[in-house]
Write a protein that holds these residues in place. Structure first.
Motif, PDB file in Angstrom:
ATOM      1  N   ASN A 381       0.840  -1.194   0.000  1.00 51.98           N
ATOM      2  CA  ASN A 381       0.000   0.000   0.000  1.00 51.98           C
ATOM      3  C   ASN A 381       0.877   1.246   0.000  1.00 51.98           C
ATOM      4  O   ASN A 381       1.353   1.691   1.039  1.00 51.98           O
ATOM      5  CB  ASN A 381      -0.918   0.000   1.232  1.00 51.98           C
ATOM      6  CG  ASN A 381      -2.011   1.052   1.134  1.00 51.98           C
ATOM      7  OD1 ASN A 381      -1.824   2.097   0.500  1.00 51.98           O
ATOM      8  ND2 ASN A 381      -3.155   0.780   1.764  1.00 51.98           N
ATOM      9  N   MET A 382       1.103   1.807  -1.182  1.00 55.51           N
ATOM     10  CA  MET A 382       1.956   2.985  -1.300  1.00 55.51           C
ATOM     11  C   MET A 382       1.298   4.215  -0.695  1.00 55.51           C
ATOM     12  O   MET A 382       1.972   5.123  -0.214  1.00 55.51           O
ATOM     13  CB  MET A 382       2.308   3.238  -2.770  1.00 55.51           C
ATOM     14  CG  MET A 382       3.109   2.119  -3.416  1.00 55.51           C
ATOM     15  SD  MET A 382       4.707   1.827  -2.608  1.00 55.51           S
ATOM     16  CE  MET A 382       5.676   3.156  -3.308  1.00 55.51           C
ATOM     17  N   ASP A 383      -0.042   4.266  -0.714  1.00 52.80           N
ATOM     18  CA  ASP A 383      -0.739   5.398  -0.098  1.00 52.80           C
ATOM     19  C   ASP A 383      -0.507   5.424   1.405  1.00 52.80           C
ATOM     20  O   ASP A 383      -0.336   6.490   2.012  1.00 52.80           O
ATOM     21  CB  ASP A 383      -2.245   5.319  -0.385  1.00 52.80           C
ATOM     22  CG  ASP A 383      -2.568   5.581  -1.844  1.00 52.80           C
ATOM     23  OD1 ASP A 383      -1.751   6.258  -2.502  1.00 52.80           O
ATOM     24  OD2 ASP A 383      -3.611   5.111  -2.323  1.00 52.80           O
ATOM     25  N   GLU A 384      -0.495   4.246   2.002  1.00 51.71           N
ATOM     26  CA  GLU A 384      -0.231   4.157   3.443  1.00 51.71           C
ATOM     27  C   GLU A 384       1.196   4.604   3.747  1.00 51.71           C
ATOM     28  O   GLU A 384       1.449   5.290   4.744  1.00 51.71           O
ATOM     29  CB  GLU A 384      -0.436   2.714   3.906  1.00 51.71           C
ATOM     30  CG  GLU A 384      -0.240   2.531   5.419  1.00 51.71           C
ATOM     31  CD  GLU A 384      -0.387   1.076   5.845  1.00 51.71           C
ATOM     32  OE1 GLU A 384       0.060   0.763   6.964  1.00 51.71           O
ATOM     33  OE2 GLU A 384      -0.918   0.273   5.061  1.00 51.71           O
ATOM     34  N   TYR A 388       2.259   7.758   6.112  1.00 53.93           N
ATOM     35  CA  TYR A 388       3.152   7.560   7.250  1.00 53.93           C
ATOM     36  C   TYR A 388       4.313   8.557   7.177  1.00 53.93           C
ATOM     37  O   TYR A 388       4.683   9.177   8.181  1.00 53.93           O
ATOM     38  CB  TYR A 388       3.680   6.125   7.243  1.00 53.93           C
ATOM     39  CG  TYR A 388       4.602   5.808   8.408  1.00 53.93           C
ATOM     40  CD1 TYR A 388       4.113   5.172   9.550  1.00 53.93           C
ATOM     41  CD2 TYR A 388       5.959   6.134   8.365  1.00 53.93           C
ATOM     42  CE1 TYR A 388       4.957   4.882  10.621  1.00 53.93           C
ATOM     43  CE2 TYR A 388       6.801   5.848   9.427  1.00 53.93           C
ATOM     44  CZ  TYR A 388       6.301   5.220  10.550  1.00 53.93           C
ATOM     45  OH  TYR A 388       7.140   4.950  11.605  1.00 53.93           O
ATOM     46  N   LEU A 389       4.893   8.714   5.988  1.00 49.85           N
ATOM     47  CA  LEU A 389       6.033   9.620   5.827  1.00 49.85           C
ATOM     48  C   LEU A 389       5.641  11.062   6.136  1.00 49.85           C
ATOM     49  O   LEU A 389       6.342  11.773   6.864  1.00 49.85           O
ATOM     50  CB  LEU A 389       6.587   9.516   4.407  1.00 49.85           C
ATOM     51  CG  LEU A 389       7.335   8.221   4.060  1.00 49.85           C
ATOM     52  CD1 LEU A 389       7.649   8.167   2.577  1.00 49.85           C
ATOM     53  CD2 LEU A 389       8.615   8.120   4.877  1.00 49.85           C
ATOM     54  N   LYS A 390       4.515  11.495   5.590  1.00 52.21           N
ATOM     55  CA  LYS A 390       4.094  12.881   5.792  1.00 52.21           C
ATOM     56  C   LYS A 390       3.727  13.142   7.247  1.00 52.21           C
ATOM     57  O   LYS A 390       3.988  14.228   7.781  1.00 52.21           O
ATOM     58  CB  LYS A 390       2.935  13.214   4.862  1.00 52.21           C
ATOM     59  CG  LYS A 390       3.389  13.329   3.403  1.00 52.21           C
ATOM     60  CD  LYS A 390       2.244  13.605   2.444  1.00 52.21           C
ATOM     61  CE  LYS A 390       2.785  13.763   1.024  1.00 52.21           C
ATOM     62  NZ  LYS A 390       1.719  13.936   0.014  1.00 52.21           N
ATOM     63  N   HIS A 400       4.668   4.983  -8.823  1.00 53.80           N
ATOM     64  CA  HIS A 400       4.473   3.537  -8.924  1.00 53.80           C
ATOM     65  C   HIS A 400       5.130   2.872  -7.707  1.00 53.80           C
ATOM     66  O   HIS A 400       4.758   3.118  -6.590  1.00 53.80           O
ATOM     67  CB  HIS A 400       5.019   3.028 -10.261  1.00 53.80           C
ATOM     68  CG  HIS A 400       4.473   3.776 -11.433  1.00 53.80           C
ATOM     69  ND1 HIS A 400       3.134   3.786 -11.750  1.00 53.80           N
ATOM     70  CD2 HIS A 400       5.086   4.569 -12.364  1.00 53.80           C
ATOM     71  CE1 HIS A 400       2.936   4.530 -12.814  1.00 53.80           C
ATOM     72  NE2 HIS A 400       4.091   5.024 -13.206  1.00 53.80           N
ATOM     73  N   GLN A 401       6.132   2.052  -7.908  1.00 59.62           N
ATOM     74  CA  GLN A 401       6.792   1.377  -6.774  1.00 59.62           C
ATOM     75  C   GLN A 401       8.153   1.996  -6.478  1.00 59.62           C
ATOM     76  O   GLN A 401       9.030   1.349  -5.924  1.00 59.62           O
ATOM     77  CB  GLN A 401       6.960  -0.114  -7.075  1.00 59.62           C
ATOM     78  CG  GLN A 401       5.658  -0.893  -7.119  1.00 59.62           C
ATOM     79  CD  GLN A 401       4.938  -0.920  -5.769  1.00 59.62           C
ATOM     80  OE1 GLN A 401       3.827  -0.418  -5.631  1.00 59.62           O
ATOM     81  NE2 GLN A 401       5.579  -1.508  -4.770  1.00 59.62           N
ATOM     82  N   ALA A 425       9.471   3.708   7.874  1.00 60.81           N
ATOM     83  CA  ALA A 425       8.177   3.668   7.200  1.00 60.81           C
ATOM     84  C   ALA A 425       8.024   2.393   6.384  1.00 60.81           C
ATOM     85  O   ALA A 425       6.959   1.771   6.361  1.00 60.81           O
ATOM     86  CB  ALA A 425       8.014   4.895   6.308  1.00 60.81           C
ATOM     87  N   LEU A 426       9.079   1.994   5.700  1.00 62.70           N
ATOM     88  CA  LEU A 426       9.021   0.770   4.891  1.00 62.70           C
ATOM     89  C   LEU A 426       8.789  -0.453   5.754  1.00 62.70           C
ATOM     90  O   LEU A 426       8.022  -1.365   5.390  1.00 62.70           O
ATOM     91  CB  LEU A 426      10.317   0.620   4.089  1.00 62.70           C
ATOM     92  CG  LEU A 426      10.525   1.616   2.954  1.00 62.70           C
ATOM     93  CD1 LEU A 426      11.921   1.469   2.351  1.00 62.70           C
ATOM     94  CD2 LEU A 426       9.470   1.429   1.869  1.00 62.70           C
ATOM     95  N   LEU A 427       9.429  -0.478   6.908  1.00 66.22           N
ATOM     96  CA  LEU A 427       9.246  -1.609   7.815  1.00 66.22           C
ATOM     97  C   LEU A 427       7.814  -1.666   8.330  1.00 66.22           C
ATOM     98  O   LEU A 427       7.236  -2.741   8.503  1.00 66.22           O
ATOM     99  CB  LEU A 427      10.227  -1.499   8.987  1.00 66.22           C
ATOM    100  CG  LEU A 427      11.716  -1.684   8.632  1.00 66.22           C
ATOM    101  CD1 LEU A 427      12.603  -1.374   9.841  1.00 66.22           C
ATOM    102  CD2 LEU A 427      11.967  -3.106   8.138  1.00 66.22           C
TER     103      LEU A 427
END
Length: 430
Positions: A381-384, A388-390, A400-401, A425-427
């Motif tokens: 889920n890239m939106d998630e 999280y980052l923001k 994309h990815q 965030a990735l974790l």
């Protein structure tokens, strides 16, 4: 930047007026009294008063002194205008998406000197300016483009504009009939907008090959160097195709001076001056607020433009054009570009080592002209991830990815801290 004494006095009195401590027709202290009050020289007070008077906060009354000019309605409007500037704060602590240059690398004091020199040329500044750009700048660009990119350009074949998009409107409007224009699918968004606005047809390509060109009837080929990687044989095939079909190639040399950092490669235009429209810009060299780009037209197209130029107005600031001309002539731009290329080369290597340490298993690609890295990540889920980052103060462009990490305008310390948040965030989002 450290504030000068007269600016401090100016700001103190201006704030007193804005906050209502000084009201309309109140008399200000005399220059001698104000100098004692602020513990500065009388010259400093005079400069501050002149600045306040120029901006309409106070007025001078002969033999009497200075008085507050603005009334309550004017004060309300001034507060509304000043408030956004005073309260504006960065939305994110770490912005890795901004397309900025490193402000510490550009010597603003030198540029300020050239602007000041131009402001002395009063006879020049009261005239409208040349539609195709100031002669001195076109002369300077002719020499600069050859030395830096091996572009063959006579000054009379160069058009200066406020942006690449403005120049594209002028170039593509030279064709009476609607054209089929091929452009990379991820190419310059503003170029696509121009093509659509003018009613031309777009064909997208991902990989540029001789077979693709032969299969489609293409009138104009748009090449943006960061998007198109071709070896020498492939480039020769495309140039031969253009010659055989009498087709124009628009070569968008987006900051080619910085390409690959290590050495300067020749532009395509060097090989074929009859079929290539060359576009140069300074968006990654000069601060973004400097709005100057240029295009080198083949003789055949310039003759058409020359007949139509009466329909156009100059789009680039005459003051900036004249300043840039002298800046180039005196060799500052070339020295700055080489210095910048070396700096970004070192910074790029540092950032790569940092990325490889933090992201040991991800695919990492360098887009040198854009001064950014692309990190391929496996996140459902890239939106998630973006949210999280923001929420943690980091702004990163996500395509994309891939995470797009722009490193030009960020300090190494900020980059490291931001990338650690990206790692967390990735974790969290896997």
């Amino acid at each position: 930047m450290k504030m000068k004494q007269y600016q401090k006095v100016y700001q103190s009195i201006r704030d007193d007026i804005l906050h209502g401590f000084l009201t309309k027709d109140d008399q200000l202290p005399s220059i001698r009294q104000a100098a004692i009050q602020f513990q500065v020289s009388k010259t400093t007070i005079e400069k501050a008063y002149i600045m306040l008077e120029d901006e309409g906060y106070i007025y001078a009354c002969a033999q009497k002194g200075y008085y507050v000019l603005v009334d309550q309605d004017a004060l309300t409007l001034r507060r509304q205008l000043l408030e956004p500037m005073q309260q504006e704060q960065p939305k994110y602590r770490y912005n890795l998406s901004k397309q900025a240059i490193d402000k510490d690398m550009f010597d603003f004091s030198i540029w300020k000197r050239y602007l000041k020199n131009v402001m002395e040329l009063q006879d020049e500044l009261v005239t409208y300016g040349d539609v195709i750009g100031e002669q001195s700048l076109r002369q300077a660009l002719s020499q600069y483009a050859y030395r830096m990119r091996k572009v063959f350009a006579y000054p009379e074949n160069i058009i200066v504009g406020a942006s690449v998009q403005v120049l594209l409107y002028q170039v593509l409007a030279l064709h009476d009939k609607k054209k089929i224009i091929a452009i990379h699918k991820n190419g310059y968004v503003q170029a696509k907008r121009v093509i659509k606005d003018l009613g031309h047809t777009i064909i997208f390509y991902e990989t540029l090959t001789k077979e693709f060109l032969q299969h489609h009837h293409i009138d104009i080929l748009y090449i943006q160097h960061p998007m198109v990687y071709l070896n020498e044989k492939e480039r020769e095939d495309i140039l031969l195709w253009a010659q055989q079909n009498n087709t124009y190639i628009i070569e968008d040399d987006h900051n080619g001076e910085l390409m690959d950092f290590h050495h300067i490669r020749s532009a395509w235009q060097k090989v074929d001056i009859h079929h290539i429209v060359y576009i140069g810009s300074f968006s990654r060299l000069l601060p973004s607020s400097f709005r100057i780009s240029y295009v080198v037209l083949p003789k055949s197209l310039f003759e058409i433009f020359n007949k139509q130029k009466i329909q156009y107005s100059p789009s680039a600031s005459k003051i900036e054009q004249l300043a840039l001309a002298n800046y180039i002539i005196d060799g500052h731009l070339e020295r700055y570009v080489r210095k910048l290329a070396r700096y970004y080369d070192r910074k790029s290597q540092y950032v790569y080592e940092m990325l490889r340490t933090i992201f040991p298993h991800e695919q990492i690609e360098l887009e040198s002209v854009h001064l950014r890295y692309l990190i391929t990540v496996e996140v459902y889920n890239m939106d998630e991830l973006d949210k999280y980052l923001k929420n943690n103060g980091v702004c990163v462009t996500i395509k994309h990815q891939k995470l797009v990490i722009s490193f030009a305008g960020s300090t190494q310390e900020n980059l490291y801290q931001a990338l650690q948040i990206v790692q967390s965030a990735l974790l969290q989002c896997r």
